[in-house]
Design a protein around this motif. Structure first.
Motif, PDB file in Angstrom:
ATOM      1  N   VAL A   1       0.847  -1.200   0.000  1.00  0.00           N
ATOM      2  CA  VAL A   1       0.000   0.000   0.000  1.00  0.00           C
ATOM      3  C   VAL A   1       0.874   1.239   0.000  1.00  0.00           C
ATOM      4  O   VAL A   1       2.033   1.219   0.436  1.00  0.00           O
ATOM      5  CB  VAL A   1      -0.933   0.036   1.231  1.00  0.00           C
ATOM      6  CG1 VAL A   1      -1.894  -1.148   1.230  1.00  0.00           C
ATOM      7  CG2 VAL A   1      -0.135   0.070   2.531  1.00  0.00           C
ATOM      8  N   THR A   2       0.304   2.337  -0.493  1.00  0.00           N
ATOM      9  CA  THR A   2       1.004   3.619  -0.389  1.00  0.00           C
ATOM     10  C   THR A   2       0.970   4.059   1.073  1.00  0.00           C
ATOM     11  O   THR A   2      -0.028   3.875   1.771  1.00  0.00           O
ATOM     12  CB  THR A   2       0.335   4.689  -1.272  1.00  0.00           C
ATOM     13  OG1 THR A   2      -1.024   4.857  -0.867  1.00  0.00           O
ATOM     14  CG2 THR A   2       0.379   4.270  -2.738  1.00  0.00           C
TER      15      THR A   2
ATOM     16  N   HIS B   1      -3.475   3.348  -0.366  1.00  0.00           N
ATOM     17  CA  HIS B   1      -4.035   2.775  -1.589  1.00  0.00           C
ATOM     18  C   HIS B   1      -3.322   1.464  -1.927  1.00  0.00           C
ATOM     19  O   HIS B   1      -2.095   1.385  -1.887  1.00  0.00           O
ATOM     20  CB  HIS B   1      -3.892   3.763  -2.756  1.00  0.00           C
ATOM     21  CG  HIS B   1      -4.768   4.964  -2.614  1.00  0.00           C
ATOM     22  ND1 HIS B   1      -4.520   6.157  -3.258  1.00  0.00           N
ATOM     23  CD2 HIS B   1      -5.897   5.174  -1.878  1.00  0.00           C
ATOM     24  CE1 HIS B   1      -5.457   7.045  -2.950  1.00  0.00           C
ATOM     25  NE2 HIS B   1      -6.293   6.466  -2.107  1.00  0.00           N
ATOM     26  N   GLU B   2      -4.112   0.442  -2.277  1.00  0.00           N
ATOM     27  CA  GLU B   2      -3.552  -0.865  -2.601  1.00  0.00           C
ATOM     28  C   GLU B   2      -2.760  -0.789  -3.907  1.00  0.00           C
ATOM     29  O   GLU B   2      -3.163  -0.107  -4.854  1.00  0.00           O
ATOM     30  CB  GLU B   2      -4.666  -1.905  -2.742  1.00  0.00           C
ATOM     31  CG  GLU B   2      -5.413  -2.198  -1.446  1.00  0.00           C
ATOM     32  CD  GLU B   2      -4.737  -3.265  -0.612  1.00  0.00           C
ATOM     33  OE1 GLU B   2      -3.729  -3.836  -1.077  1.00  0.00           O
ATOM     34  OE2 GLU B   2      -5.231  -3.530   0.499  1.00  0.00           O
TER      35      GLU B   2
ATOM     36  N   ALA C   1       3.948   1.697  -9.143  1.00  0.00           N
ATOM     37  CA  ALA C   1       3.287   1.565  -7.843  1.00  0.00           C
ATOM     38  C   ALA C   1       3.667   2.695  -6.894  1.00  0.00           C
ATOM     39  O   ALA C   1       2.939   2.992  -5.943  1.00  0.00           O
ATOM     40  CB  ALA C   1       3.642   0.217  -7.210  1.00  0.00           C
ATOM     41  N   PHE C   2       4.814   3.335  -7.155  1.00  0.00           N
ATOM     42  CA  PHE C   2       5.276   4.420  -6.288  1.00  0.00           C
ATOM     43  C   PHE C   2       4.574   5.749  -6.591  1.00  0.00           C
ATOM     44  O   PHE C   2       4.791   6.727  -5.877  1.00  0.00           O
ATOM     45  CB  PHE C   2       6.788   4.607  -6.437  1.00  0.00           C
ATOM     46  CG  PHE C   2       7.610   3.511  -5.825  1.00  0.00           C
ATOM     47  CD1 PHE C   2       8.029   3.588  -4.511  1.00  0.00           C
ATOM     48  CD2 PHE C   2       7.962   2.401  -6.565  1.00  0.00           C
ATOM     49  CE1 PHE C   2       8.791   2.579  -3.943  1.00  0.00           C
ATOM     50  CE2 PHE C   2       8.731   1.382  -6.020  1.00  0.00           C
ATOM     51  CZ  PHE C   2       9.138   1.463  -4.698  1.00  0.00           C
ATOM     52  N   MET C   3       3.750   5.791  -7.647  1.00  0.00           N
ATOM     53  CA  MET C   3       3.084   7.040  -8.024  1.00  0.00           C
ATOM     54  C   MET C   3       1.724   7.153  -7.347  1.00  0.00           C
ATOM     55  O   MET C   3       0.937   6.210  -7.331  1.00  0.00           O
ATOM     56  CB  MET C   3       2.898   7.105  -9.540  1.00  0.00           C
ATOM     57  CG  MET C   3       4.200   7.125 -10.330  1.00  0.00           C
ATOM     58  SD  MET C   3       5.233   8.572  -9.951  1.00  0.00           S
ATOM     59  CE  MET C   3       4.158   9.901 -10.487  1.00  0.00           C
ATOM     60  N   GLU C   4       1.473   8.329  -6.754  1.00  0.00           N
ATOM     61  CA  GLU C   4       0.179   8.603  -6.134  1.00  0.00           C
ATOM     62  C   GLU C   4      -0.130  10.077  -6.338  1.00  0.00           C
ATOM     63  O   GLU C   4       0.653  10.940  -5.939  1.00  0.00           O
ATOM     64  CB  GLU C   4       0.200   8.255  -4.646  1.00  0.00           C
ATOM     65  CG  GLU C   4      -1.165   8.387  -3.982  1.00  0.00           C
ATOM     66  CD  GLU C   4      -1.144   7.872  -2.547  1.00  0.00           C
ATOM     67  OE1 GLU C   4      -1.974   7.013  -2.214  1.00  0.00           O
ATOM     68  OE2 GLU C   4      -0.272   8.324  -1.770  1.00  0.00           O
TER      69      GLU C   4
END
Length: 305
Positions: free
Chosen positions: A236-237, A242-243, A271-274
């Protein structure tokens, strides 16, 4: 806990926290009674402090409905019209089995055996068991059809996942890491840490790659009797929870007492982007009993752009 130079955090002592994806599956399932007198006693899978309901088509005789050897392990059973309520005080041991005989108002006796859920990832805890004496009733046939459709949907989903993993670059890389073929991957080891608790000894490596990161756990099972297995993993972040998807491969389903095994995780750089920005990730690993075995905070500096 160890604080590593690249802001990676590991907690190797198992904690009581549970991942949302690692919770036991609560299940409602039907049982059709057979007219054959030699049929096996039906098993019901129960968990500590979780109420399991046995539900029948007709009322239950509370006087003739009994458990054997339940003292200190379950609350006294309760009968509410056509329902029997069971609640273990704590998880049953792997070798425990508690007999229950439910007697219906027409004198029919229905035997059950209370057992703990299995260790496998597909095991379940029975939240409700619907018991049908009339196998040809509309309710019984509807329940069986619903159960068959549910199992078919689960198998279809599982097959789709397997097909996707067969062509997944991240799963292929995780398989190479598990086999020890680091040189055949784009990764390099940037951190290494070691931890130990009463049940496991873990030698872990954090790897950096081109727009990907990876973590490899080498696990030795120190438990005298209990096999070690990974029940679930959760990525998750860190900021918003966020999953994120993570590819997982392991040398085997279980690590026997005294044995060793490897579990590898590969994380795509996306996956590291939010919200358009790079963020840290938390990788959590849950073992067979639902306890958190380890968690690591992954910094976006691990991916080379």
């Amino acid at each position: 806990m160890l604080l590593l130079r690249s802001v990676l955090l590991v907690a190797l002592a198992a904690s009581a926290a549970l991942a949302s994806g690692g919770r036991d599956k609560l299940s409602v399932r039907p049982i059709l009674l057979s007219e054959h007198p030699d049929d096996a006693t039906h098993r019901v899978y129960v968990k500590g402090q979780v109420v399991t309901t046995l539900r029948f088509e007709q009322s239950v005789d509370p006087v003739k409905t009994k458990m054997l050897g339940w003292e200190g392990r379950l609350e006294p059973l309760a009968v509410v019209r056509n329902k029997v309520l069971l609640e273990p005080l704590h998880d049953l041991d792997d070798d425990e089995a508690i007999p229950v005989v439910v007697t219906l108002v027409d004198g029919t006796e229905v035997p059950f055996l209370l057992r703990p859920p299995g260790r496998e990832g597909w095991s379940w805890t029975d939240q409700q068991v619907d018991v049908f004496k009339n196998r040809e009733s509309h309710a019984a046939m509807h329940a069986v059809l619903r159960e068959a459709l549910k199992k078919n949907d689960a198998l279809t989903e599982e097959n789709q996942r397997y097909r996707k993993e067969e062509t997944s670059e991240d799963h292929a890389l995780a398989a190479l890491l598990v086999s020890g073929a680091l040189a055949q991957t784009p990764f390099k080891v940037v951190e290494r840490f070691f931890g130990k608790d009463a049940d496991a000894e873990i030698d872990a490596q954090v790897l950096q790659g081109k727009v990907k990161a990876a973590v490899v756990f080498k696990i030795k099972n120190l438990a005298p009797e209990q096999p070690w297995s990974m029940k679930s993993a959760r990525l998750v972040t860190l900021d918003k929870g966020h999953e994120r998807a993570v590819a997982v491969r392991a040398t085997g389903r279980e690590i026997m007492p005294g044995g060793s095994g490897v579990v590898a995780f590969v994380v795509d750089g996306g996956a590291f982007m939010e919200d358009g920005k790079l963020t840290r990730l938390s990788l959590e690993v849950y073992r067979h009993d639902g306890m958190r075995q380890a968690f690591i905070q992954l910094d976006p500096a691990l991916i080379e752009r």
